[in-house]
Design an enzyme around this catalytic site. Structure first.
Site, PDB file in Angstrom:
ATOM      1  N   LYS A 254      33.902  26.036 -51.995  1.00  0.00           N
ATOM      2  CA  LYS A 254      32.554  25.676 -52.443  1.00  0.00           C
ATOM      3  C   LYS A 254      31.842  24.778 -51.439  1.00  0.00           C
ATOM      4  CE  LYS A 254      33.044  25.980 -57.366  1.00  0.00           C
ATOM      5  NZ  LYS A 254      33.458  25.286 -58.535  1.00  0.00           N
ATOM      6  N   ARG A 255      32.633  23.993 -50.728  1.00  0.00           N
ATOM      7  CA  ARG A 255      32.015  23.080 -49.775  1.00  0.00           C
ATOM      8  C   ARG A 255      31.397  23.828 -48.599  1.00  0.00           C
ATOM      9  NH1 ARG A 255      36.112  20.298 -47.723  1.00  0.00           N
ATOM     10  NH2 ARG A 255      37.488  21.074 -49.340  1.00  0.00           N
TER      11      ARG A 255
END
Ligand code: GLU
Length: 521
Positions: A254-255
């Protein structure tokens, strides 16, 4: 070959991930490429984590991408039910059979005993696995524990010690050492079945011929194959897709990128661009072509052509591709796609958009080549709907550059009085905007509606003003843009003048003159 049947089997424990969307897409394309069936099965055995909301998210995501299933939720089909939670009664009989044939066994070990065994195994052979303690319990002891009500799980008994071969359509032939395989748990102590059991049996019962899914499931594939072989069932073909990687070459997180599919929809990425982009995460159309429709991809798609190594998700490339797809839309399509964002941002109501659709279409067309997703449009056109403007730093600098600018603006305003500029929206007559006004249509006569001045005429008139004042065109154009939009960038200035309309143009130039006068005081 038997009729091809493939499935996408998401667990509704969270929103649809882009990796899942790619898996679904590859299943769908493969099924369509060979005239097979694409089945959607919901793996909802994890009651605690499965939610209706996640299910709705998954179904919406697939539909948004145009990935249509032949059998599954809301469709039915002859191999249902398509929710794993409704298939629970089908597993026990096969587990009993494996138990009676000694291909599975009850494990009465406590978690502590399992842990101890694991540690010992790690020390002895470097593999932290269950030490198979209960596999050799004498039948009397098993009976005794059962009568005492000692809780137990059921484990699959891995047979043999050699190597097992698994032929994967993407990875090729892979050998796995059986000694490294755990006697995995099929049923928990409360009798609930675990993923590998449900998945393999459902695949067999649903006559799935090919299992196409992410690489992370490869070892599960080995377990499922051994289970199906132990039961004498046909083993489907496997095709494990390469991982999707972030730009740093590590597994996508997600980062590193937005991973929820519907976030892309909600920001206005075109669905067909995303489908094209996902298709390229592991497969290529040919050496050159990057833009193609899903139909064109289906015609060429072969599982064997999927690459083995991970594919990097390049967000810059995605943005470029979205821009390309947006450019291909007709003005009407683009307006229809962007309209929800205009409404959401409070710029206009649906009724207003319908009422003045040519004006809105012209307005958006001016920025169509400059955006990669629909949500980028409202900030670009918000100024058309404002009563007063604020100037950004650069715009104010352009307005304020020299003493002569006020006189130039006044002269320009005066020249406009001799032209018929269409009225500003919402009082704009419909016929003012029927003409095509695309920046890409530069070669075509850029005429306005009927009696009104056209952008081209507006430009000519402004050139004449600059000439009469003995200044370069730029000297006039930059302050006008600043006065009308509050910024220094944007589409062709005379399209803006034309679309902004008489009242707004006069008001804005008036406000700029006032601001300049105040500053001079
Ligand atoms: N429910 C599993 C998942 O979402 C399915 C994996 C499979 O395709 O077998 O990862």
């Amino acid at each position: 070959m038997a009729q091809v049947r493939v499935r996408f089997a998401p667990s509704p424990t969270g929103p649809l991930h882009i990796g899942g969307a790619r898996t679904a897409l590859y299943n769908f394309m493969f099924a369509r490429s060979v005239g097979g069936s694409f089945i959607l099965r919901i793996d909802d055995t994890d009651k605690a984590r499965s939610t209706e909301e996640s299910l709705a998210n998954i179904l919406s995501g697939l539909r948004w991408l145009g990935i249509d299933w032949d059998e599954g939720p809301e469709k039915g089909g002859e191999f249902g039910p398509y929710f794993q939670s409704e298939r629970m009664s089908r597993y026990q009989e096969r587990v009993d059979r494996l138990l009676s044939e000694n291909k599975a066994y009850r494990c009465f070990c406590s978690p502590e005993r399992i842990q101890e065994g694991r540690e010992r195994m790690r020390e002895e052979c470097g593999l932290a696995m269950y030490d198979r303690h209960c596999r050799s319990l004498p039948p009397e002891e098993v009976e005794k524990k059962l009568s005492e009500g000692v809780p137990y799980t059921v484990r699959f008994a891995i047979q043999g010690e050699g190597k097992v071969r698994i032929q994967d359509k993407i990875k090729g032939l892979v050998e796995v050492d059986l000694r490294q395989m755990d006697d995995w748990v099929m049923l928990r102590a409360d009798g609930s079945p675990l993923y590998n059991l449900c998945s393999a049996l459902d695949d067999a019962d649903m006559k799935i011929t090919h299992i196409i899914r992410g690489e992370e499931h490869f070892m599960n594939g080995v377990k499922q194959m051994l289970l199906l072989e132990a039961l004498g069932e046909t083993v489907p073909e496997f095709a494990h897709l390469p991982l999707i990687l972030g730009k740093n070459g590590k597994k996508l997180s997600k980062r590193m990128a937005q991973t929820n599919l519907l976030d892309y929809r909600d920001q206005g990425y075109p669905a067909n661009a995303l489908v094209n982009f996902f298709t390229l995460l592991g497969w290529g159309f040919d050496a050159e072509r990057e833009i193609f429709s899903v139909q064109e991809a289906i015609e060429r798609f072969r599982l064997e052509d999927v690459g083995k190594s991970g594919s990097i998700l390049d967000e810059d490339k995605l943005a470029w591709m979205c821009g390309m797809y947006i450019r291909k839309q007709s003005r009407e399509e683009f307006l229809a796609n962007v309209a929800p964002w205009l409404v959401k941002e409070g710029l206009a109501t649906e009724e207003q958009i319908t009422e003045s659709k040519d004006w809105f279409a012209n307005l958006l067309a001016c920025d169509q080549e400059r955006v990669r997703k629909y949500e980028e449009i409202p900030p670009k056109i918000a100024h058309y709907f404002k009563d007063s403007l604020e100037y950004d730093k650069k715009a104010w600098k352009n307005l304020n550059k020299s003493e002569e600018i006020s006189a130039l603006l006044e002269a320009w305003l005066e020249s406009l009085g001799r032209l018929r500029l269409p009225p500003s929206w919402p009082n704009r007559p419909r016929e003012a905007d029927v003409q095509v006004l695309l920046p890409t249509d530069k070669d075509k006569p850029n005429t306005g509606g009927g009696e009104y001045a056209t952008p081209l005429e507006l430009e000519e008139a402004a050139r004449a003003v600059a000439e009469a004042k003995g200044v370069g065109f730029g000297k006039l154009v930059h302050p006008i843009r600043a006065a009308l939009t509050g910024t220094t960038m944007g589409p062709s200035l005379f399209d803006i003048v034309y679309l902004l309309g008489k009242e707004k143009v006069e008001k804005r130039v008036g406000a700029a003159l006032k601001a300049l006068a105040q500053k001079a005081d």
